[in-house]
Scaffold this active site. Structure first.
Site, PDB file in Angstrom:
ATOM      1  N   ASP A 178      45.698  47.865  28.708  1.00  0.00           N
ATOM      2  CA  ASP A 178      46.239  48.694  29.782  1.00  0.00           C
ATOM      3  C   ASP A 178      47.505  48.026  30.318  1.00  0.00           C
ATOM      4  O   ASP A 178      47.959  47.010  29.790  1.00  0.00           O
ATOM      5  CB  ASP A 178      45.204  48.911  30.891  1.00  0.00           C
ATOM      6  CG  ASP A 178      44.691  47.615  31.488  1.00  0.00           C
ATOM      7  OD1 ASP A 178      45.361  46.568  31.341  1.00  0.00           O
ATOM      8  OD2 ASP A 178      43.620  47.625  32.114  1.00  0.00           O
TER       9      ASP A 178
ATOM     10  N   GLU B 225      48.056  46.382  33.097  1.00  0.00           N
ATOM     11  CA  GLU B 225      47.821  45.042  33.621  1.00  0.00           C
ATOM     12  C   GLU B 225      47.670  44.046  32.477  1.00  0.00           C
ATOM     13  O   GLU B 225      48.213  42.946  32.520  1.00  0.00           O
ATOM     14  CB  GLU B 225      46.576  45.051  34.498  1.00  0.00           C
ATOM     15  CG  GLU B 225      46.493  43.880  35.460  1.00  0.00           C
ATOM     16  CD  GLU B 225      47.488  43.975  36.599  1.00  0.00           C
ATOM     17  OE1 GLU B 225      47.769  42.934  37.208  1.00  0.00           O
ATOM     18  OE2 GLU B 225      47.985  45.078  36.867  1.00  0.00           O
TER      19      GLU B 225
ATOM     20  N   TYR C 283      36.135  50.059  26.675  1.00  0.00           N
ATOM     21  CA  TYR C 283      36.956  49.599  27.801  1.00  0.00           C
ATOM     22  C   TYR C 283      36.669  50.438  29.044  1.00  0.00           C
ATOM     23  O   TYR C 283      36.541  51.662  28.974  1.00  0.00           O
ATOM     24  CB  TYR C 283      38.438  49.671  27.435  1.00  0.00           C
ATOM     25  CG  TYR C 283      39.314  48.999  28.442  1.00  0.00           C
ATOM     26  CD1 TYR C 283      39.086  47.671  28.798  1.00  0.00           C
ATOM     27  CD2 TYR C 283      40.359  49.676  29.060  1.00  0.00           C
ATOM     28  CE1 TYR C 283      39.888  47.043  29.737  1.00  0.00           C
ATOM     29  CE2 TYR C 283      41.163  49.056  29.998  1.00  0.00           C
ATOM     30  CZ  TYR C 283      40.916  47.730  30.332  1.00  0.00           C
ATOM     31  OH  TYR C 283      41.705  47.122  31.278  1.00  0.00           O
TER      32      TYR C 283
ATOM     33  N   ARG D 207      38.330  50.863  32.029  1.00  0.00           N
ATOM     34  CA  ARG D 207      39.360  51.429  32.915  1.00  0.00           C
ATOM     35  C   ARG D 207      40.078  52.544  32.161  1.00  0.00           C
ATOM     36  O   ARG D 207      40.986  52.296  31.382  1.00  0.00           O
ATOM     37  CB  ARG D 207      40.325  50.346  33.384  1.00  0.00           C
ATOM     38  CG  ARG D 207      39.629  49.274  34.211  1.00  0.00           C
ATOM     39  CD  ARG D 207      40.552  48.137  34.619  1.00  0.00           C
ATOM     40  NE  ARG D 207      39.839  47.160  35.432  1.00  0.00           N
ATOM     41  CZ  ARG D 207      39.211  46.085  34.955  1.00  0.00           C
ATOM     42  NH1 ARG D 207      39.221  45.860  33.647  1.00  0.00           N
ATOM     43  NH2 ARG D 207      38.590  45.251  35.754  1.00  0.00           N
TER      44      ARG D 207
ATOM     45  N   HIS E  20      43.034  55.551  26.529  1.00  0.00           N
ATOM     46  CA  HIS E  20      41.802  54.962  26.011  1.00  0.00           C
ATOM     47  C   HIS E  20      40.737  56.033  25.877  1.00  0.00           C
ATOM     48  O   HIS E  20      40.845  57.113  26.439  1.00  0.00           O
ATOM     49  CB  HIS E  20      41.275  53.871  26.950  1.00  0.00           C
ATOM     50  CG  HIS E  20      42.337  53.011  27.540  1.00  0.00           C
ATOM     51  ND1 HIS E  20      43.081  52.148  26.790  1.00  0.00           N
ATOM     52  CD2 HIS E  20      42.797  52.900  28.807  1.00  0.00           C
ATOM     53  CE1 HIS E  20      43.941  51.529  27.572  1.00  0.00           C
ATOM     54  NE2 HIS E  20      43.796  51.976  28.794  1.00  0.00           N
TER      55      HIS E  20
END
Length: 777
Positions: free
Chosen positions: A84, A86, A299, A301, A345
């Site tokens: 992502d 971040e 994942y 998020r 995602h």
């Protein structure tokens, strides 16, 4: 022989990836970000294109040195940080500190930590996506500008120690707006009219008044309700309209982050922060018998409901083997993403659907298993057939009034074999608007009903009701409101909610958010002075613009410049025009009992209190409390209601004096001081399990009678575990205790320390999460 160096964020993820890759690879953890903006200065060059002035975090010097040493020896370096923005930004910062080593650096990305996914990611390494990095930098700089400039303004106008944030302040505004709605709400009377009837064959059933003159309606007073009753008693009732059909209830899509947070809060009563902690652990890897440490879910998020074709095939095989072909649709079920979804995602799903909750029961802790079961069942159910019902709708017209009932019989359970909806708790119902809803409840009806069938009225029930105000936000409903308004990212919600509580802007009572006096003052000042920025619409618009930066269609420096110009103009105006509360206080209608002047609410080091506006001539102060009917009764010697369960309270005495205690103790442990207010602050659940063996308790944040914060087991007095530092999930590598404490000092910075006095273990802690910094695409 040189190895390939793999760098991930966390030690847990490093262990899982290392076991998958085996020899030839060295896997190390950066433990989050290694660089960030400086702590004590703005760290943004506003005269030079808002250039961020990053520096290595004080507690990451040793980690950076170790990574540089490993990179110099390595054949290649692969950045396997989360997939992502971040994670991309963490990778970029690693490149900046490692590029002097001269070793080639590439990026790999996997969305589940399984052998197949990890190995496949190394078959197609790539360069860093600088657009994702720019989007994260833009968010970080904007949040730094807001926090660094607004917080000192609040210190000057209200009191020191306050904070403001771009998303946090909007969430507080929403809570305060809801409280204002509740206070301004005027209940309206209405009546329900039910007729218990029967035909020639059983069972009897209940008709509900739904319409008058063909329009949705309900009586507004007893006179109107009695008029309906007269018609029912004098009219011959017969069915005027009967419709039979097969209705379907379709399964919901697999979880996105926000929906997982909401559903876990609703079904499992888990705080958002706890949900994300557990989900992160399930994603990074759990020891599963002979398989070793493996990632159990994809994942966590994400805002996409898309899932891979392979996972759909695996789910369909599972459904057919367990429930038969009848539970399997002819074609796979596909779900559409929301328009604003980034679709970076997959949805949150089991990494291996054959690892059923039953198979993992002996490997997972209780809460881990509960959350995994929720994710597994939601995903598998999403690929099952709809539930089918035989539905019969009956209408009876008597004079101008229409009565109705719906009979619903489950014909084919479909996905309901696995996924059952919990009973509604009644919050947020439609009674707050004072309008008739025209709904009819589902009932069991006789099988031979037809149009023209005559019905005998056995009983008529009239019930007076009053409309209810909108419900206060719970964690689940606030997360839903933030998500629906496009405010922030789900990965930031846990830290935002925690900040609102830690700053004393809100209090949690019976699972809902109540704004404090301080929170309402701060929100009012910010909304008045920054109306264009602290609102739901603008915050959502900025999220869309950040998405555009990530896609490469907008320049991140231009976005910051546009925001800063608007923000700085409002900031300069606020410095001179914002109301001065500090020292002056907030005026109330209450009068000082000593001099007769108005009392004002002030905000001190230890919270809110009432003080005389005549200070310093009059120094009268007292504790601030809400004057409730229960407290007035208590002053007269009558027992108030328990603040936790609303049972009667009884007066008891401890060594600290008399107090009110719940009469249902030990089932409910609610207490209240004589004269109003809770006897002590309610312990706050940290979500961290007690480390003592054979103890199922959780660590609670408590306050000692001297006012000092400490942390103790919820099973006290059976378990006497306590610690002084905030607990963090993990284990001490020296003594094996299954918890660490977070200690922050000026000399050492942030550290994880072992709570055992005889153990001296300490290690660097991950950097503090900025409550406005996202980690979701």
């Amino acid at each position: 022989m040189a190895q390939k160096l793999i760098i991930v964020e966390s030690p847990a993820k490093a262990r899982t990836v290392a076991k998958i890759l085996g020899s030839g690879f060295s896997v190390k953890a950066s433990v989050g970000h290694v660089r960030d903006l400086p702590k004590n200065t703005l760290g943004v060059d506003e005269e030079n294109g808002f250039e961020p002035q990053y520096e290595v975090l004080p507690d990451k010097g040793k980690i950076v040195a170790e990574l540089r040493k490993a990179a110099k020896k390595a054949e290649e370096v692969y950045l396997a940080t989360d997939p992502d923005r971040e994670g991309e930004a963490i990778g970029w910062h690693l490149v900046e500190v490692l590029k002097s080593c001269g070793t080639p650096i590439q990026r790999v990305e996997f969305h589940e930590i399984t052998k197949r996914a990890v190995i496949e990611s190394f078959e197609s390494p790539r360069e860093l996506d600088i657009h994702r990095v720019d989007a994260q930098q833009a968010r970080r700089v904007i949040d730094r500008l807001v926090g660094y400039r607004l917080s000192p303004l609040l210190w000057d106008k209200v009191k020191r120690g306050l904070s403001a944030g771009r998303v946090q302040s909007v969430a507080l505004k929403m809570i305060c707006d809801r409280e204002a709605e509740i206070e301004a709400f005027n209940p309206e009377e209405y009546w329900l009219v039910d007729a218990k009837v029967e035909s020639q064959t059983p069972p009897p059933f209940v008709l509900k008044l739904t319409k008058r003159a063909g329009r949705k309606w309900r009586p507004e007073n007893e006179e109107e309700a009695r008029a309906v009753e007269i018609v029912l008693r004098n009219e011959t009732l017969q069915i005027t309209n009967l419709t039979k059909k097969i209705s379907q209830q379709r399964p919901k899509a697999p979880f996105i982050t926000a929906h997982l947070q909401q559903e876990a809060a609703r079904r499992l009563r888990m705080p958002v922060r706890r949900v994300m902690q557990l989900a992160q652990r399930l994603y990074e890897g759990i020891e599963v018998g002979s398989q070793g440490q493996i990632g159990l879910i994809t994942y966590i998020r994400t805002d996409s409901v898309r899932v891979s074709d392979e996972s759909i095939d695996a789910a369909r095989e599972m459904i057919e083997s367990r429930w038969g072909a009848d539970a399997l649709p002819q074609k796979p079920n596909f779900y559409k993403n929301r328009r604003a979804s980034q679709d970076a995602h997959e949805a949150i799903r089991p990494a291996d659907v054959t690892l059923t909750p039953e198979r993992l029961a002996k490997h997972l802790k209780e809460d881990e298993l509960r959350l995994y079961r929720l994710i597994w069942e939601r995903f598998v159910a999403s690929q099952m057939t709809p539930a089918k019902f035989d539905t019969t709708q009956v209408e009876v017209v008597a004079s101008d009034y229409t009565f109705g009932v719906t009979g619903k019989i489950l014909k084919d359970p479909g996905f309901l074999r696995l996924w059952k909806e919990p009973e509604a708790n009644g919050q947020g119902n439609d009674q707050g608007n004072g309008k008739g809803n025209g709904k009819t409840e589902s009932s069991l009806l006789p099988s031979d009903l037809a149009e023209g069938t005559q019905l005998k009225c056995n009983d008529i029930a009239l019930e007076q009701k009053f409309t209810q105000p909108p419900a206060r936000f719970s964690e689940a409903t606030l997360v839903r409101a933030l998500e629906e308004n496009g405010i922030g990212r789900p990965s930031t919600y846990a830290s935002i909610l925690a900040t609102l509580s830690s700053r004393d802007y809100v209090q949690r009572q019976r699972g809902t958010f109540h704004p404090s006096h301080l929170g309402r003052v701060v929100s009012r000042l910010l909304v008045t002075s920054f109306a264009d920025l602290i609102n739901e619409t603008y915050t959502a618009t900025l999220e869309t613009e950040l998405d555009s930066v990530a896609e490469g269609s907008e320049n991140w420096r231009e976005l910051i410049a546009k925001f800063a110009k608007r923000f700085n103009n409002e900031l300069e105006t606020a410095k001179t025009e914002m109301e001065q509360v500090k020292g002056k206080g907030v005026e109330t209608s209450e009068k000082c009992t000593e001099c007769g002047k108005s009392m004002v609410i002030k905000f001190g080091r230890y919270g809110e209190f009432l003080a005389c506006s005549g200070y310093p001539e009059c120094r009268h102060t007292r504790d601030l409390k809400e004057e409730t009917a229960e407290e007035e009764k208590a002053a007269e010697g009558e027992a108030p209601k328990c603040p936790d369960c609303e049972s009667e309270m009884v007066q008891k005495r401890s060594r600290f004096g008399p107090f009110w205690a719940c009469s249902t103790y030990p089932e409910c442990k609610g207490t209240r001081r004589i004269g109003g207010g809770p006897a002590a602050s309610k312990p706050e659940n940290t979500g961290v399990k007690c480390p003592k063996e054979k103890c199922d308790g959780e660590i609670l944040k408590r306050t000692s009678r001297r006012g000092r914060i400490f942390y103790g087991c919820s099973a006290y007095p059976k378990c006497d575990f306590t610690m002084w530092d905030p607990p963090v999930e993990g284990s001490c590598p020296e003594c094996g205790l299954a918890v660490l404490g977070l200690k922050v000092t000026k000399r050492r910075g942030r550290e994880l320390v072992c709570p055992v006095k005889e153990c001296s273990h300490r290690e660097p802690a991950p950097p503090e999460e900025d409550s406005e910094t996202e980690s979701a695409d």
